[in-house]
Structures are given as structure tokens and as C-alpha cells.
Design a protein around this motif. Structure first.
Motif, mmCIF file in Angstrom:
data_model
loop_
_atom_site.group_PDB
_atom_site.id
_atom_site.type_symbol
_atom_site.label_atom_id
_atom_site.label_comp_id
_atom_site.label_asym_id
_atom_site.label_seq_id
_atom_site.Cartn_x
_atom_site.Cartn_y
_atom_site.Cartn_z
ATOM 1 N N ARG A 181 0.837 -1.206 0.000
ATOM 2 C CA ARG A 181 0.000 0.000 0.000
ATOM 3 C C ARG A 181 0.873 1.258 0.000
ATOM 4 N NH1 ARG A 181 -0.860 4.636 2.609
ATOM 5 N NH2 ARG A 181 -0.744 3.639 4.647
ATOM 6 N N ASP A 182 1.494 1.597 1.134
ATOM 7 C CA ASP A 182 2.322 2.807 1.156
ATOM 8 C C ASP A 182 3.551 2.586 0.261
ATOM 9 O OD1 ASP A 182 3.257 5.338 1.979
ATOM 10 O OD2 ASP A 182 2.457 5.042 3.990
ATOM 11 N N LEU A 189 -7.092 -0.128 3.462
ATOM 12 C CA LEU A 189 -7.159 1.259 3.938
ATOM 13 C C LEU A 189 -8.448 1.945 3.462
ATOM 14 C CD1 LEU A 189 -5.448 3.505 5.379
ATOM 15 C CD2 LEU A 189 -4.614 4.139 3.120
ATOM 16 N N HIS A 249 -8.660 -0.388 8.061
ATOM 17 C CA HIS A 249 -7.810 0.690 8.572
ATOM 18 C C HIS A 249 -8.417 2.023 8.128
ATOM 19 C CE1 HIS A 249 -3.500 2.641 8.451
ATOM 20 N NE2 HIS A 249 -4.335 3.275 9.252
ATOM 21 N N PHE A 300 -8.665 6.146 8.280
ATOM 22 C CA PHE A 300 -7.822 7.287 8.658
ATOM 23 C C PHE A 300 -8.510 8.620 8.387
ATOM 24 C CE2 PHE A 300 -5.996 9.260 4.774
ATOM 25 C CZ PHE A 300 -6.377 8.334 3.807
ATOM 26 N N SER A 303 -6.188 5.726 12.226
ATOM 27 C CA SER A 303 -5.005 6.593 12.166
ATOM 28 C C SER A 303 -5.398 8.053 12.113
ATOM 29 C CB SER A 303 -4.205 6.312 10.886
ATOM 30 O OG SER A 303 -3.588 5.070 10.939
ATOM 31 N N GLU A 327 -4.243 10.979 10.830
ATOM 32 C CA GLU A 327 -3.157 11.316 9.896
ATOM 33 C C GLU A 327 -2.456 12.602 10.350
ATOM 34 O OE1 GLU A 327 -4.494 12.352 6.002
ATOM 35 O OE2 GLU A 327 -2.523 12.107 5.089
ATOM 36 N N ASN A 358 -3.228 3.895 15.481
ATOM 37 C CA ASN A 358 -1.937 4.094 14.822
ATOM 38 C C ASN A 358 -1.570 5.574 14.817
ATOM 39 O OD1 ASN A 358 0.308 3.460 13.132
ATOM 40 N ND2 ASN A 358 -0.874 4.191 11.366
ATOM 41 N N PRO A 360 0.585 8.137 13.046
ATOM 42 C CA PRO A 360 1.471 8.340 11.906
ATOM 43 C C PRO A 360 2.305 9.619 12.010
ATOM 44 C CG PRO A 360 -0.847 8.239 11.210
ATOM 45 C CD PRO A 360 -0.810 8.460 12.691
ATOM 46 N N THR A 379 3.262 11.336 9.408
ATOM 47 C CA THR A 379 2.952 11.337 7.975
ATOM 48 C C THR A 379 4.009 12.021 7.122
ATOM 49 O OG1 THR A 379 0.634 11.310 8.574
ATOM 50 C CG2 THR A 379 1.136 12.048 6.336
ATOM 51 N N HIS A 431 3.650 4.687 12.598
ATOM 52 C CA HIS A 431 3.812 4.631 11.136
ATOM 53 C C HIS A 431 4.691 5.828 10.778
ATOM 54 C CE1 HIS A 431 2.000 4.161 6.965
ATOM 55 N NE2 HIS A 431 2.495 5.402 6.894
ATOM 56 N N HIS A 442 7.456 8.056 8.515
ATOM 57 C CA HIS A 442 8.057 8.315 7.199
ATOM 58 C C HIS A 442 9.479 8.825 7.394
ATOM 59 C CE1 HIS A 442 5.043 7.355 4.164
ATOM 60 N NE2 HIS A 442 4.197 7.487 5.173
#
Ligand code: KIV
Ligand code: ZN
Length: 519
Positions: free
Chosen positions: A20-21, A80, A104, A106, A146, A148, A174, A176, A178, A209, A211
Motif C-alpha cells: 500500500r504505502d 485502507l 484501517h 484514517f 489513524s 493522519e 496508529n 502516523p 505522515t 507509522h 516516514h
């Protein structure tokens, strides 16, 4: 297979989002067969959760999630959805076949997203988040939420959103990072604060999560584990949106190697890390850099004399992990033209490929052909043969032959012959900046495809004079990026095959879109 836990160890849930991501990395889109193969390899690796896609994003994403849900057993399968009815319904439509489904949901919570993207105030956000979670909960028990851009959300508001989401029934919350803005101490504090201030926090697993925009995704995830997070979201080779996500192999090996400090482990079969890293690199065309931690070619290479000396006396002087534990093979056994099918199957297995009878037949035929051209066949050659055979896409156009005349200060001239089915097509082109450019122009002319070459990489698959060259290209066609890969002992031929492979991918995607539109 090596597992990384002891009975007293806290078990961290590994949530893989490569499909996905990871697929959101530019140029990394995968077809259905590739996604299924990666999903199966993730199960064998031992991940707990596979995020298979974002079902409402496209028909392709929907079908991929549905097929993974239908066919892959042994992990939770997650899809998602934005916190909207249509997204959640579509996610469930795809996930309903899973042995253990998870939705999931978000919704962004930071002031920047609230004001500029969503145009919602804090109450609207809480209302929407709760409504989304409740709708998802109507479909299945296992729900993740999530907020975000959590790391840039006001901490008081983040606590309120998390509390409301848990009250509405989420089982995993979750957090994130982001945009990759957090730093380890900051992120550790965010998780600690949630644990201290959200009254119902014990009713859900805290996930993170991260980045990698500042190169801190793994460090931030570790800091969160230290503060009590129980799930880490990550991708193979750290691929993902922009600078990517937390790298699965790095977080897993950090937890294992520094078990003394974190007292946390995973159920990842670490010897499968290198094979799955190769698989994802070959499928996505995103090769890992040589010095990439854990799975890079140089990750265990000792160059400095002083290091080599210490290492030879006692390997722990300069080695904190064993290369075998992450799946590098200690020996690079050489096969040759007298090696049989069984030896090839055995070598392929050590490299992480369990070939079916039919796959072995095709790979063995290609192996014999290569062994006629090249005396010694190394692991790199075998991995590359397997990849070419088992990831072959339908090739409308194939290279039949080429001839190039070129030299310093001379315009190259190429005579190219391609096959399409039983038909052969020939052209002569006298143009281009060199032999490879001339071959690319000739391919464009014969296939009638306007394709712009955006990236071109060549490297040798093994060492030695007769080593095979692997060429990876990224091309642009109608605003989309496609990749292609070709291998040969002749680098011009490898380039032609890579370019044709990209053209065939463009045609395959166009064919799929046409078939979808006709439905
Ligand atoms: O980076 C992000 O915030 C995401 C969410 C959808 C979890 O990918
Ligand atoms: Zn993300």
C-alpha cells in the motif's frame, strides 16, 4: 527458521505496508501477480499484518486487496479507507473473504490538514472519526484508526481523538508521522503522553507509522517502541511515499540485535530478509543502495585492513550480526553447464525461491542457455534468471536480433529485428547519441510507441569478465512512469531487452484498462 523472541520478551506486531504505502513510491506500481507473490512471501517472512491496498483508490487496488484476502492465509489482511462511508464499504467488499480481516480507517487531525485540506473544525473531526470507526465496526471486529499527521497535531487534541476512537471500538490506534517531521525524543514523548493521558488507552494496541523524510523513520519507530508502542508499520527496503517508510529489515534487526535494551522481539524469520528484499527490488525496479543497512550488498563487507585483521581474529570485533541470519549465503557456489536440475533447484531454494515444477522447467532451460555462453554461473546469475522467468509479463514484442555500427565521432547505425507473435519486423536507424540510444529509437519506431527514457542503470549481476549486465530503465509514457529490466552478457542487448520490457508493460496496462472499460 530464526525467530527473535524469548518468553519474557514483549512481542511487537509487524504491520507491513509494502503493497500500500510502498506502492505509493513513484514508479513502483505492481501488477496483480506481483502483489500476490509479495503477499505470499510476507506470510513466509512471518509478518503479522499485511496492508494489501486502498480498495477505493482504483479498480486495480480493489482487486488486489480482494485476491490477497481470498487467497493469502496466515496473516491479518488489512485494507485502507478514509473515514467515509463509501471508502469503508468498498474496503469491506474487498476484505470480506479474508481469514482475519482488518479495516484501517484514517482521518487527518493536525491544524494544517483541518484548515487547508478538510476545512473541518475539531468537533467535526471527532464526529467523522467516530462515525467512520463505528461503520467499520459494523463489518468486522478488528479496526485500526489513524489520525493522519498525528505528530503535528496539538497533543491535547490528539489525546481526545484517540480516546474517542477507542471508545468507538478501535482495536489498534496508529500514530502516523505522515511527513517525517518527528524526531526520536519528541516521538517517544508523544507515545508516553498518550499512554499517560488517554484513560482507555489500554483497550487498544498503540501502533506507529513513520516516514523517512529526515532519515529518522527507524529511529522514531524504535523510540516509540521504547515508550510502549506494540505495533510498527513498515515496508520492505523502506520503500514508500517520498523518502519512504520505516524499513522492515532495519527495525526487525535493531530489535533483535538490541534485545538487551528493548526487551522486545518479533516473529520475523530473519533469514528471509535478503530474499524478500531482492524480490521487492526486482518487482518494483527500486534497487537498494549498496551500503543499505541489513540487505545492501556491502552491509557485511569489511574493507579496511585493520577491520579485516580484527574480524579474522574474532568476528564479533567488527560484526554485530551474522550475515547468514539475514539471509546472505556464506558461499557463492558455482554451477556450470554440467549441473543438473536438482542442483539448480537446491541453489534457488537457498536463495529464497521455492520453484514449482513448471517454473523449474523454464528456469532450467534458461540456465542451460546461459551456461552455453558463460562458464561459471553464480548466485547472482541464478537470482536474475529466476526473476526473469517467474516475473515475466506477457511479452508482445521480443528482440530477435540487432546489429550496430558505431565509433568515435560517428553517427551510430542500427539494424533491429523484433518479433511479435510469429511475425518479424525490421528497421534501420542512423541516429542517436550512441548505440543504446539508437537501439531505443529503433524500438520506438518499430513498436509505434512514444516513450521517453527517464532513468537508465546498468550493473553487473556477478563478478568476472563474462559477467551478465543487468539494465533497469524507467520510461515515461502518457505521463506515467513504467520500468523495464533486461539481462544479458552483452550490455546493448540487455538495454534493448529492458526497453522492450518497459514497452510491453505499457501495452499490458493499456490492455487491462481496455478490458476493464469493456466490462
Ligand atoms: O503516512 C500516513 O499518514 C499514512 C496513513 C494513511 C496511515 O500512510
Ligand atoms: Zn504513510
Amino acid at each position: 527458521m530464526t525467530a527473535t523472541t524469548t518468553s519474557l520478551t514483549r512481542q511487537i506486531v509487524i504491520f507491513d505496508t509494502t503493497l500500500r504505502d510502498g506502492e505509493q513510491s513513484p514508479g513502483a506500481s505492481m501488477n496483480m501477480a506481483e502483489k500476490m507473490e509479495i503477499a505470499q512471501a510476507l506470510v513466509e517472512l512471518g509478518v503479522d499484518v499485511i496492508e494489501a491496498g486502498f480498495p477505493i483508490a482504483s479498480q486495480g487496488d480493489f482487486e488486489a486487496v480482494r485476491e490477497v484476502a481470498r487467497n493469502v492465509r496466515g496473516a491479518v489482511i488489512c485494507g485502507l479507507a478514509r473515514s467515509r462511508d463509501a471508502d469503508i464499504d468498498r474496503a469491506w467488499e474487498a476484505l470480506q473473504y479474508a481469514e482475519r480481516p482488518r479495516i484501517h480507517v484514517f482521518l487527518a487531525t493536525s491544524a494544517i490538514h483541518r484548515e487547508h485540506k478538510l476545512r473541518m473544525d475539531k468537533e467535526d473531526i471527532i464526529r467523522h472519526a467516530v462515525a467512520g470507526v463505528k461503520r467499520a465496526k459494523g463489518y468486522c471486529e478488528n479496526i485500526e484508526f489513524s489520525p493522519e499527521d498525528a505528530s503535528r497535531t496539538e497533543i491535547d487534541f490528539l489525546c481526545q481523538v484517540v480516546e474517542a476512537a477507542i471508545d468507538a471500538g478501535v482495536t489498534t490506534v496508529n500514530i502516523p508521522d505522515t511527513v517525517g517531521y518527528a524526531t526520536p525524543k519528541h516521538f517517544n514523548l508523544v507515545i508516553q503522553t498518550l499512554r499517560n493521558r488517554v484513560p482507555n488507552i489500554d483497550k487498544a494496541v498503540i501502533s506507529v507509522h513513520c516516514h523517512n523524510d529526515l532519515g529518522l523513520a527507524v529511529a522514531n519507530s524504535l523510540a516509540a517502541v521504547e515508550a510502549g508502542a506494540g505495533q510498527v508499520e513498515c515496508t520492505i527496503n523502506g520503500i514508500g511515499e517520498r523518502a519512504g517508510n520505516c524499513s522492515l529489515e532495519e527495525i526487525v534487526m535493531a530489535l533483535r540485535t538490541r534485545h538487551d535494551f528493548y526487551n522486545a522481539g518479533t516473529k520475523i524469520a530473519t533469514r528471509r530478509l535478503v530474499p524478500i528484499s531482492r524480490l521487492v527490488a526486482n518487482v518494483t525496479g527500486i534497487q537498494v543502495q549498496r551500503n543499505k543497512a541489513i540487505v545492501g550488498q556491502n552491509a557485511f563487507a569489511h574493507e579496511a585492513g585493520i577491520h579485516q585483521d580484527g574480524f579474522l581474529k574474532e568476528r564479533t570485533t567488527y560484526e554485530i550480526m551474522h550475515p547468514e541470519d539475514v539471509g546472505f549465503s556464506r558461499t557463492d557456489l558455482v554451477l556450470g553447464k554440467h549441473s543438473g536440475r536438482a542442483a539448480l533447484a537446491d541453489r534457488a531454494k537457498t536463495l529464497g525461491y521455492n520453484l514449482s515444477g513448471e517454473q523449474l522447467d523454464t528456469v532450467f532451460a534458461a540456465f542451460k542457455e546461459l551456461a552455453d555462453k558463460k562458464k561459471e554461473i553464480y548466485d547472482g546469475d541464478i537470482a536474475s534468471l529466476v526473476e526473469q522467468q517467474i516475473h515475466a509479463i506477457e511479452e508482445q514484442w521480443r528482440l530477435d536480433s540487432y546489429k550496430v555500427v558505431c565509433g568515435t565521432g560517428q553517427v551510430p547505425e542500427v539494424v533491429l529485428r523484433l518479433k511479435r507473435g510469429d511475425q518479424k519486423f525490421t528497421t534501420t536507424v542512423a541516429s542517436g547519441d550512441g548505440p543504446i540510444d539508437a537501439v531505443f529509437l529503433a524500438i520506438e519506431q518499430l513498436t509505434g510507441m512514444a516513450v521517453e527514457c527517464r532513468d537508465f542503470m546498468v550493473h553487473s549481476v556477478t563478478l568476472g569478465k563474462d559477467a551478465q549486465g543487468e539494465v533497469m530503465v524507467q520510461v515515461e509514457h502518457a505521463g506515467q512512469i513504467y520500468r523495464g529490466r533486461g539481462v544479458s552478457t552483452d550490455s546493448v542487448e540487455a538495454s534493448a531487452k529492458a526497453f522492450l520490457n518497459a514497452v510491453n508493460r505499457i501495452l499490458a496496462v493499456a490492455g487491462r484498462k481496455k478490458a476493464e472499460a469493456a466490462k
